[in-house]
Scaffold this active site. Structure first.
Site, PDB file in Angstrom:
ATOM      1  CB  THR A 133      -0.706  -0.259   1.276  1.00 51.12           C
ATOM      2  OG1 THR A 133      -1.772   1.299   1.262  1.00 51.12           O
ATOM      3  CG2 THR A 133      -0.234  -0.650   2.840  1.00 51.12           C
ATOM      4  CG  ASP A 134      -1.215   5.109  -0.982  1.00 53.30           C
ATOM      5  OD1 ASP A 134      -1.903   4.046   0.112  1.00 53.30           O
ATOM      6  OD2 ASP A 134      -1.970   5.790  -2.049  1.00 53.30           O
ATOM      7  CD  GLU A 135      -3.513   3.411   4.450  1.00 45.34           C
ATOM      8  OE1 GLU A 135      -3.783   3.208   5.326  1.00 45.34           O
ATOM      9  OE2 GLU A 135      -4.463   3.372   3.822  1.00 45.34           O
ATOM     10  CE1 TYR A 159      -3.595  -2.352   5.841  1.00 50.08           C
ATOM     11  CE2 TYR A 159      -3.807  -0.206   5.311  1.00 50.08           C
ATOM     12  CZ  TYR A 159      -3.113  -1.747   4.703  1.00 50.08           C
ATOM     13  OH  TYR A 159      -3.159  -2.073   2.990  1.00 50.08           O
ATOM     14  CE  LYS A 163       0.125  -4.438   3.196  1.00 50.18           C
ATOM     15  NZ  LYS A 163      -0.599  -5.982   2.023  1.00 50.18           N
TER      16      LYS A 163
HETATM   17  P1  NAD Z   1      -9.667  -7.155   2.601  1.00 45.68           P
HETATM   18  O1  NAD Z   1      -9.613  -6.667   3.760  1.00 45.68           O
HETATM   19  O2  NAD Z   1     -10.816  -6.909   1.545  1.00 45.68           O
HETATM   20  O3  NAD Z   1      -9.174  -8.634   2.202  1.00 45.68           O
HETATM   21  C1  NAD Z   1      -8.272  -9.081   3.170  1.00 45.68           C
HETATM   22  C2  NAD Z   1      -8.120 -11.206   2.525  1.00 45.68           C
HETATM   23  O4  NAD Z   1      -6.697 -11.869   3.231  1.00 45.68           O
HETATM   24  C3  NAD Z   1      -9.909 -11.421   3.078  1.00 45.68           C
HETATM   25  O5  NAD Z   1     -10.357 -12.127   2.165  1.00 45.68           O
HETATM   26  C4  NAD Z   1      -8.818 -12.322   4.515  1.00 45.68           C
HETATM   27  O6  NAD Z   1     -10.156 -13.440   4.617  1.00 45.68           O
HETATM   28  C5  NAD Z   1      -7.787 -12.739   4.241  1.00 45.68           C
HETATM   29  N1  NAD Z   1      -6.476 -13.147   5.160  1.00 45.68           N
HETATM   30  C6  NAD Z   1      -6.943 -12.248   6.281  1.00 45.68           C
HETATM   31  N2  NAD Z   1      -5.608 -12.861   6.752  1.00 45.68           N
HETATM   32  C7  NAD Z   1      -4.947 -13.967   6.654  1.00 45.68           C
HETATM   33  C8  NAD Z   1      -4.614 -15.110   6.516  1.00 45.68           C
HETATM   34  N3  NAD Z   1      -3.177 -14.854   8.349  1.00 45.68           N
HETATM   35  N4  NAD Z   1      -4.528 -15.815   5.812  1.00 45.68           N
HETATM   36  C9  NAD Z   1      -4.756 -16.153   4.972  1.00 45.68           C
HETATM   37  N5  NAD Z   1      -5.738 -15.211   4.599  1.00 45.68           N
HETATM   38  C10 NAD Z   1      -6.334 -14.074   5.464  1.00 45.68           C
HETATM   39  O7  NAD Z   1      -7.896  -6.851   1.702  1.00 45.68           O
HETATM   40  P2  NAD Z   1      -8.033  -5.999   0.650  1.00 45.68           P
HETATM   41  O8  NAD Z   1      -8.134  -4.431   0.590  1.00 45.68           O
HETATM   42  O9  NAD Z   1      -8.434  -6.756  -0.888  1.00 45.68           O
HETATM   43  O10 NAD Z   1      -6.321  -5.539   0.475  1.00 45.68           O
HETATM   44  C11 NAD Z   1      -5.903  -7.054  -0.071  1.00 45.68           C
HETATM   45  C12 NAD Z   1      -4.539  -6.874   0.051  1.00 45.68           C
HETATM   46  O11 NAD Z   1      -4.032  -5.222  -0.558  1.00 45.68           O
HETATM   47  C13 NAD Z   1      -3.897  -6.504   1.061  1.00 45.68           C
HETATM   48  O12 NAD Z   1      -2.086  -6.867   0.892  1.00 45.68           O
HETATM   49  C14 NAD Z   1      -3.856  -4.896   1.706  1.00 45.68           C
HETATM   50  O13 NAD Z   1      -2.680  -4.350   2.317  1.00 45.68           O
HETATM   51  C15 NAD Z   1      -3.613  -4.228  -0.196  1.00 45.68           C
HETATM   52  N6  NAD Z   1      -4.142  -2.794  -0.941  1.00 45.68           N
HETATM   53  C16 NAD Z   1      -4.937  -2.355  -0.254  1.00 45.68           C
HETATM   54  C17 NAD Z   1      -5.289  -1.209  -0.565  1.00 45.68           C
HETATM   55  C18 NAD Z   1      -6.955  -0.956  -0.454  1.00 45.68           C
HETATM   56  O14 NAD Z   1      -7.798   0.316  -1.067  1.00 45.68           O
HETATM   57  N7  NAD Z   1      -7.901  -2.110   0.209  1.00 45.68           N
HETATM   58  C19 NAD Z   1      -4.811  -0.283  -1.145  1.00 45.68           C
HETATM   59  C20 NAD Z   1      -3.596  -0.859  -1.527  1.00 45.68           C
HETATM   60  C21 NAD Z   1      -2.984  -1.745  -1.073  1.00 45.68           C
HETATM   61  P1  TYD Z   2     -10.367   4.492   4.637  1.00 50.48           P
HETATM   62  O1  TYD Z   2     -11.465   3.386   3.319  1.00 50.48           O
HETATM   63  O2  TYD Z   2     -10.770   2.779   5.206  1.00 50.48           O
HETATM   64  O3  TYD Z   2      -8.970   3.637   3.508  1.00 50.48           O
HETATM   65  P2  TYD Z   2      -8.438   4.477   4.602  1.00 50.48           P
HETATM   66  O4  TYD Z   2      -8.052   4.316   5.437  1.00 50.48           O
HETATM   67  O5  TYD Z   2      -7.393   2.911   4.316  1.00 50.48           O
HETATM   68  O6  TYD Z   2      -7.568   5.003   3.314  1.00 50.48           O
HETATM   69  O7  TYD Z   2     -10.711   5.809   4.926  1.00 50.48           O
HETATM   70  C1  TYD Z   2     -10.660   6.446   3.674  1.00 50.48           C
HETATM   71  C2  TYD Z   2     -10.760   8.194   3.866  1.00 50.48           C
HETATM   72  O8  TYD Z   2     -11.953   8.289   5.037  1.00 50.48           O
HETATM   73  C3  TYD Z   2      -9.618   8.309   5.370  1.00 50.48           C
HETATM   74  O9  TYD Z   2      -9.330   9.444   5.423  1.00 50.48           O
HETATM   75  C4  TYD Z   2     -10.735   8.115   6.932  1.00 50.48           C
HETATM   76  C5  TYD Z   2     -12.041   8.159   6.080  1.00 50.48           C
HETATM   77  N1  TYD Z   2     -13.581   7.738   6.142  1.00 50.48           N
HETATM   78  C6  TYD Z   2     -14.671   8.704   6.987  1.00 50.48           C
HETATM   79  O10 TYD Z   2     -14.186   9.866   6.876  1.00 50.48           O
HETATM   80  N2  TYD Z   2     -15.636   8.190   7.523  1.00 50.48           N
HETATM   81  C7  TYD Z   2     -15.284   6.594   7.880  1.00 50.48           C
HETATM   82  O11 TYD Z   2     -16.673   6.536   8.088  1.00 50.48           O
HETATM   83  C8  TYD Z   2     -14.411   5.871   7.023  1.00 50.48           C
HETATM   84  C9  TYD Z   2     -14.542   4.228   6.986  1.00 50.48           C
HETATM   85  C10 TYD Z   2     -13.384   6.927   6.842  1.00 50.48           C
END
Ligand code: NAD
Ligand code: TYD
Length: 353
Positions: A133-135, A159, A163
């Protein structure tokens, strides 16, 4: 040929599995623990499709991973599995340390054992792609340039710190053992199958349910949004042609303040699914207490990926967000099935005030 996807029942993982199988015929072994965020309904369209093998298990179970790698002669591992929600990491960081750090370590160990025993040609062709992630880069000032791959790591939440630790382990396994790794650091994703604890699906869900649309703090925090299938295409491209040991930032130059995102969602809903009383959904917007340590701005500079691998996103924020709202309107049953007891408890605790 077979790939192992971890976390393939989650939001991005499921989109990736569907996208992968839409683009080719290579089998996917999908290892997922099915935490609250994992949902096999995301993969319902693959029922009976022999190219998708689901395995219920933990990335931290090195024996299981070793067996899967050997049994299926896996040529690449794509690690999506993680605890992914910042607010949950603030409330309970333990699971994040366990899966994102210890789990990734165990996964790497199992992969290293398998990879080091492969015949030369297969060892050279093997890939471990880590989805990050970019975070990990921390928070940007309003006028600072977007994150490049050489930006220092300054994670601010449990988080992002977990990561960041996993990224460092992946890097170290390349540097020390020569494991052929690739890392992608992507901006905020949105699109189908996004769990309704995150901003965009939560706002759509609450709007339609007549509930408040919670905006943390002043709503001026900026996120850089990418439609999830664009993230999937970037991962496919990096897997195919990325330089070993390199990291690639993935993003679509779509910086938006949260309040702007919520207003856009309200406007699209006003058009596609107007409230029964004819009032605008924006009336449901509610400012709530800010997230502790809330990062102010993320922005991704994806020029390396564009330059080296000729990747470009297909969706703009305007096209992607409209598709997303339409998808949620067409899949209300999916949302209803997800909003189970565990989910409701979390929402009640988080927004109690
Ligand atoms: P998500 O929380 O929707 O899904 C995570 C999945 O991993 C779930 O299906 C969960 O059951 C599985 N999981 C959790 N712990 C596990 C374990 N110990 N063993 C096997 N499976 C396990 O997450 P997401 O949003 O789909 O993110 C997927 C990846 O992409 C993550 O690594 C996250 O850090 C990265 N990412 C997410 C975003 C975003 O905006 N959502 C952006 C950049 C990177
Ligand atoms: P989120 O979707 O949780 O992603 P991330 O924290 O990984 O960026 O949140 C996106 C942005 O929205 C973040 O700045 C937090 C804000 N946010 C709210 O303002 N209200 C909400 O109820 C949630 C879940 C997030």
């Amino acid at each position: 040929m077979t790939i192992l996807v971890t976390g393939g029942a989650g939001f991005i993982g499921a989109n990736f599995v569907l996208d992968w199988l839409a683009h080719g015929s290579e089998t996917v072994i999908n290892l997922d623990k099915l935490t609250y965020a994992g949902n096999l309904q995301n993969l319902a369209s693959l029922e009976g499709d022999g190219r998708h093998v689901f395995v219920h298990g933990d990335i931290g179970d090195a024996a299981l991973v070793a067996r899967l790698l050997a049994e299926h002669k896996v040529r690449a591992v794509l690690n999506f599995a993680a605890e992914s929600h910042v607010d949950r990491s603030i409330e309970g960081p333990g699971a994040f340390i366990q899966t994102n750090i210890v789990g990734t370590f165990n996964l790497l160990e199992a992969v290293r054992g398998y990879w080091s025993a492969l015949p030369d040609a297969e060892r050279a062709a093997f890939r471990f792609l880590h989805v990050s992630t970019d975070e990990v880069y921390g928070s940007l000032d309003a006028d600072a340039p977007a994150f490049t791959e050489s930006h220092r790591y300054e994670p601010n939440s449990p988080y992002s710190a977990s990561k960041a630790a996993s990224d460092h382990l992946v890097r170290a396994y390349h540097h020390t053992y020569g494991l052929p790794v690739l890392t992608t650091n992507c901006s905020n994703n949105y699109g189908p199958y996004h769990f309704p604890e995150k901003l965009i699906p939560l706002v759509i869900h609450n709007a339609l349910a007549g509930k408040p649309l919670p905006i943390y703090g002043d709503g001026q925090q900026i996120r850089d949004w990418l439609f999830v299938t664009d993230h999937c295409s970037a991962i496919r491209r990096v897997l195919e042609a990325g330089r070993l040991g390199e990291t690639y930032n993935v993003g679509g130059w779509n910086e938006k303040a949260n309040i702007e995102v919520v207003r856009t969602l309200c406007a699209i809903l006003d058009e596609l699914a107007p409230r029964a009383d004819g009032q605008p959904y924006a009336r449901q917007m509610t400012f709530v207490k800010d997230r502790p340590g809330h990062d102010r701005r993320y922005a991704i500079d994806a020029r390396k990926l564009e330059r080296e691998l000729d990747w470009r996103p297909r969706e703009t924020f305007e096209t992607g967000i409209r598709k997303t709202v339409q998808w949620y309107l067409n899949h209300q049953d999916w949302v209803r099935n997800i909003t189970s007891g565990a989910y409701r408890e979390w929402v009640e605790r988080q927004y109690a005030a």
